[in-house]
Design an enzyme around this catalytic site. Structure first.
Site, PDB file in Angstrom:
ATOM      1  N   GLY A  76      55.051 -31.529  -9.011  1.00 52.11           N
ATOM      2  CA  GLY A  76      54.125 -31.149 -10.075  1.00 52.11           C
ATOM      3  C   GLY A  76      54.169 -32.150 -11.223  1.00 52.11           C
ATOM      4  N   THR A  77      55.360 -32.636 -11.520  1.00 55.21           N
ATOM      5  CA  THR A  77      55.526 -33.606 -12.613  1.00 55.21           C
ATOM      6  C   THR A  77      54.645 -34.831 -12.370  1.00 55.21           C
ATOM      7  OG1 THR A  77      57.786 -32.851 -12.992  1.00 55.21           O
ATOM      8  CG2 THR A  77      57.230 -35.068 -13.788  1.00 55.21           C
TER       9      THR A  77
ATOM     10  N   CYS B 135      64.636 -26.328 -15.858  1.00 49.51           N
ATOM     11  CA  CYS B 135      64.349 -27.768 -15.868  1.00 49.51           C
ATOM     12  C   CYS B 135      64.994 -28.445 -17.067  1.00 49.51           C
ATOM     13  CB  CYS B 135      62.843 -28.012 -15.934  1.00 49.51           C
ATOM     14  SG  CYS B 135      61.993 -27.418 -14.489  1.00 49.51           S
TER      15      CYS B 135
HETATM   16  N1  PLP Z   1      55.144 -27.372 -14.957  1.00 50.42           N
HETATM   17  C1  PLP Z   1      55.765 -26.189 -15.079  1.00 50.42           C
HETATM   18  C2  PLP Z   1      55.135 -25.127 -15.923  1.00 50.42           C
HETATM   19  C3  PLP Z   1      56.977 -25.964 -14.430  1.00 50.42           C
HETATM   20  O1  PLP Z   1      57.593 -24.781 -14.562  1.00 50.42           O
HETATM   21  C4  PLP Z   1      57.542 -26.996 -13.649  1.00 50.42           C
HETATM   22  C5  PLP Z   1      58.868 -26.810 -13.011  1.00 50.42           C
HETATM   23  O2  PLP Z   1      59.640 -25.972 -13.390  1.00 50.42           O
HETATM   24  C6  PLP Z   1      56.837 -28.209 -13.533  1.00 50.42           C
HETATM   25  C7  PLP Z   1      55.638 -28.366 -14.198  1.00 50.42           C
HETATM   26  C8  PLP Z   1      57.371 -29.347 -12.716  1.00 50.42           C
HETATM   27  O3  PLP Z   1      57.168 -29.149 -11.346  1.00 50.42           O
HETATM   28  P1  PLP Z   1      57.997 -30.039 -10.314  1.00 50.42           P
HETATM   29  O4  PLP Z   1      59.386 -29.493 -10.295  1.00 50.42           O
HETATM   30  O5  PLP Z   1      57.292 -29.861  -9.000  1.00 50.42           O
HETATM   31  O6  PLP Z   1      57.925 -31.435 -10.803  1.00 50.42           O
END
Ligand code: PLP
Length: 388
Positions: free
Chosen positions: A73-74, A331
């Site tokens: 997602g990042t 995170c």
């Molecule tokens: N956006 C939100 C709201 C999240 O909660 C997270 C992860 O906790 C992310 C983005 C990042 O996703 P990823 O771990 O797939 O990079």
């Protein structure tokens, strides 16, 4: 000791459908960009997964380039933010609008934009409610991008991004709208069209898919008008928007998890809501402070503040009993600064330091909620209090 896993906003266990799809995909070794039969076999699997993730987002007959697979997602949000702000022809305006409680994947990107001379306006989210009027007022200046999260990962607050994005589009259709829907995907009903989003970020590991796979939905108009450029340039995979050979196995797991989650989403959300309400009722009886959004909320997250007990102390106490929860956002739990989500929620540094996040998936049970409450009560009665 059986694990009671109540940290599903951090990540979720793989579902059987994802496991099966990934196991099958392990036999397919071709490079999806290769034109021979082995490559085409992998290419077919990629496109099946693309159709499945898109369908779970309410996008039928997904066009090439409309859903780009990324490493997480990042990365999808980095593509959305840097890809649109630095796109040619020269962007429209110098202003970017976001919220004051974005996940670091968006907030840290915003800091880079500021370092590059862009003006970033952070709209307040007091008590978990987005100040829509402030966002609409901020749109008076030419705005290149509005990037707002759908559901806050720490408090479960469900923001009315649709109203802000609609206002942005009405003001000037050139303004790009991006939603980080990582915590909203399959938890709250929406489609890119229903929220007026040009770009939507999702991530596999929050919906019982594998870690290390994400996707960015991109509205066909953005592609047609070339208002996005790749963040990772290179060999031109994923319609030229995300170079690097695709993680075929992980993507197949994402597709299967999205399809399975979409089929059961109504039932799953009702179950998570019931668990959250049960927890809320018990915590209220125990006199525990809860940080409940004043308006809409997603079904899977509940944030609470312990009476003068450090969240890390309680987390360790619960973990010793096999109960997994999180202190604030998993995170960012390695850092010591006050989480902006909780600060925006009105919590003092002390209260934020004593806050826990409980987050459900459809697999959790009432017994797990009861075990958590029993352990919390024990911990509150026995653990050392910190002085204010
Ligand atoms: N956006 C939100 C709201 C999240 O909660 C997270 C992860 O906790 C992310 C983005 C990042 O996703 P990823 O771990 O797939 O990079």
């Amino acid at each position: 000791m059986p694990i009671k896993y109540l940290d599903n906003s951090a990540t979720t266990p793989l579902c059987p459908e994802a496991k099966a799809a990934m196991t099958e995909a392990m036999e397919v070794f071709g490079n999806p960009s290769s034109l021979h039969a082995a490559g085409q076999e992998a290419h077919t699997l990629l496109n099946l997964a693309r159709t499945r993730v898109a369908a779970a987002l309410g996008v039928k007959a997904v066009k090439p380039g409309e859903l780009i697979f990324t490493s997480c997602g990042t990365e999808a949000s980095a593509l959305a933010i840097f890809g649109t702000v630095y796109a040619k022809p020269r962007r429209f305006g110098n202003r970017v609008i976001t919220t004051d409680c974005e996940h670091p994947s968006v907030e840290e990107a915003m800091k880079r934009l500021e370092a590059d001379g862009l003006e970033v306006v952070r709209i307040p989210t007091k008590d978990g409610v987005l100040d829509v009027e402030a966002a609409i007022a901020a749109l008076e200046q030419p705005t290149v991008l509005v990037s707002m999260m759908m559901v806050n990962n720490e408090t479960g607050a469900h923001f009315d991004v649709a109203r802000v994005f609609a206002a942005a589009k009405a003001k000037d259709s050139r303004t790009v709208t991006h939603c980080d829907a990582v915590q909203g995907f399959l938890k709250v009903p929406f489609t890119p069209v229903s929220i007026h989003a040009d770009l939507v970020t999702v991530s596999a590991h929050k919906i019982h898919g594998p870690k290390g796979v994400g996707a960015l939905y991109i509205h066909p108009d953005i592609i047609k008008t070339k208002r996005i450029i790749p963040y990772l340039p290179g060999g031109g995979q994923e319609s030229g928007l995300r170079s690097g050979t695709e993680n075929v196995i992980g993507i197949c797991g994402f597709g299967a998890a999205a399809q399975a989650g979409f089929a059961t989403r109504a039932r799953d959300c009702a179950h998570m809501t019931a668990l959250r309400d049960r927890l809320e009722g018990k915590l209220r009886d125990m006199g525990v402070q809860m940080n409940l959004p004043a308006a809409a909320r997603a079904p899977h997250v509940l944030n609470l503040t312990l009476p003068d007990i450090k969240s890390q102390t309680m987390l360790n106490f619960l973990s010793a009993k096999g109960i997994c929860v999180s202190s604030g956002s998993a995170c960012s739990s390695h850092s010591t600064h006050v989480s902006p989500s909780l600060a925006a929620f009105g919590l003092s540094a002390h209260e934020a330091d004593c806050s826990l996040r409980v987050s459900f998936s459809a697999r959790n049970t009432e017994d797990e909620v009861d075990a958590l409450c029993e352990a919390l009560e024990q911990g509150i009665g026995t653990l050392v209090r910190i002085r204010r």
